[in-house]
Design a protein around this motif. Sequence first.
Motif, short mmCIF file in Angstrom:
data_model
loop_
_atom_site.label_atom_id
_atom_site.label_comp_id
_atom_site.label_asym_id
_atom_site.label_seq_id
_atom_site.Cartn_x
_atom_site.Cartn_y
_atom_site.Cartn_z
N UNK A 191 49.07 -16.89 52.48
CA UNK A 191 48.89 -16.77 51.03
C UNK A 191 47.70 -15.86 50.70
N UNK A 192 46.62 -15.95 51.46
CA UNK A 192 45.46 -15.09 51.24
C UNK A 192 45.82 -13.62 51.50
N UNK A 193 46.62 -13.38 52.54
CA UNK A 193 47.05 -12.01 52.84
C UNK A 193 47.92 -11.46 51.71
N UNK A 194 48.84 -12.28 51.21
CA UNK A 194 49.71 -11.85 50.11
C UNK A 194 48.89 -11.55 48.86
N UNK A 195 47.92 -12.40 48.55
CA UNK A 195 47.06 -12.16 47.38
C UNK A 195 46.26 -10.86 47.53
N UNK A 196 45.72 -10.64 48.71
CA UNK A 196 44.95 -9.42 48.95
C UNK A 196 45.82 -8.18 48.81
N UNK A 197 47.01 -8.22 49.37
CA UNK A 197 47.91 -7.07 49.27
C UNK A 197 48.34 -6.83 47.82
N UNK A 198 48.56 -7.89 47.07
CA UNK A 198 48.96 -7.70 45.66
C UNK A 198 47.80 -7.13 44.85
N UNK A 199 46.57 -7.52 45.18
CA UNK A 199 45.40 -6.94 44.50
C UNK A 199 45.29 -5.45 44.78
N UNK A 200 45.47 -5.09 46.02
CA UNK A 200 45.40 -3.67 46.39
C UNK A 200 46.48 -2.88 45.67
N UNK A 201 47.70 -3.39 45.67
CA UNK A 201 48.79 -2.70 44.96
C UNK A 201 48.52 -2.60 43.47
N UNK A 202 47.98 -3.65 42.89
CA UNK A 202 47.65 -3.63 41.46
C UNK A 202 46.62 -2.57 41.13
N UNK A 203 45.54 -2.51 41.94
CA UNK A 203 44.51 -1.50 41.70
C UNK A 203 45.02 -0.09 41.94
N UNK A 204 45.89 0.08 42.90
CA UNK A 204 46.50 1.40 43.13
C UNK A 204 47.35 1.81 41.93
N UNK A 205 48.09 0.88 41.38
CA UNK A 205 48.90 1.17 40.20
C UNK A 205 48.02 1.56 39.02
N UNK A 206 46.96 0.81 38.78
CA UNK A 206 46.04 1.13 37.68
C UNK A 206 45.39 2.50 37.90
N UNK A 207 44.94 2.77 39.10
CA UNK A 207 44.31 4.07 39.39
C UNK A 207 45.29 5.22 39.22
N UNK A 208 46.54 5.03 39.63
CA UNK A 208 47.52 6.11 39.48
C UNK A 208 47.86 6.34 38.01
N UNK A 209 47.94 5.30 37.23
CA UNK A 209 48.20 5.47 35.79
C UNK A 209 47.04 6.19 35.11
#
Length: 180
Positions: free
Chosen positions: A30-48
């Motif tokens: 669960x910690x790994x999934x949360x960390x990966x989702x945070x990274x994907x979220x920040x990548x999405x925000x940065x790309x936008x």
Amino acid sequence: MFTGKAPQCQSELHRFPCGKSSVPEKEDVLATIRAESQVLGWLLIASIMTAALLLTCVARCRSPISYVQLKFWQVYAQKESDLLDRYAAEHAQNLAERNLTSFFQQKPPEVFVTPDRNAWEKVSSFFHFSTKKLHYSILHKYVETDLGPTGARRPSGVSEGGDLAIPTVLSFVDEGRAIL
């Protein structure tokens, strides 16, 4: 994703949020999934944000309007909006006072000039940018064309040039609404 974890981990992944999984490394997964989702979220925000910055830069570089003229236009639009709010409030108050005075004194009302419905519709319509006749707002266009003397050239905001589609850089005009 789950290398080195229990083999049953992937098959019981759907049970993790409910707490009904028997996998001992559940919290690690669960910690790994949360960390990966945070990274994907920040990548999405940065790309936008990067795309928005690039689009803004391209729109401003391709604009037929100079930076100084654009700044003037923005100041003009803000001042016109502020003054319109103030004038409308004063005009409405004067009309209300006239009506109340007439009602309580039981006298016919004094003549009070207010723009007609057609004038309100014209100044409330969408603003269409044109380099042939550069008006800084729909109100400016109305005053110059509908209230100005017929056939007389009014130099306060009119310039020569070809007609052009609305540049993206003018998105502040009429809150970015435009008729295409």
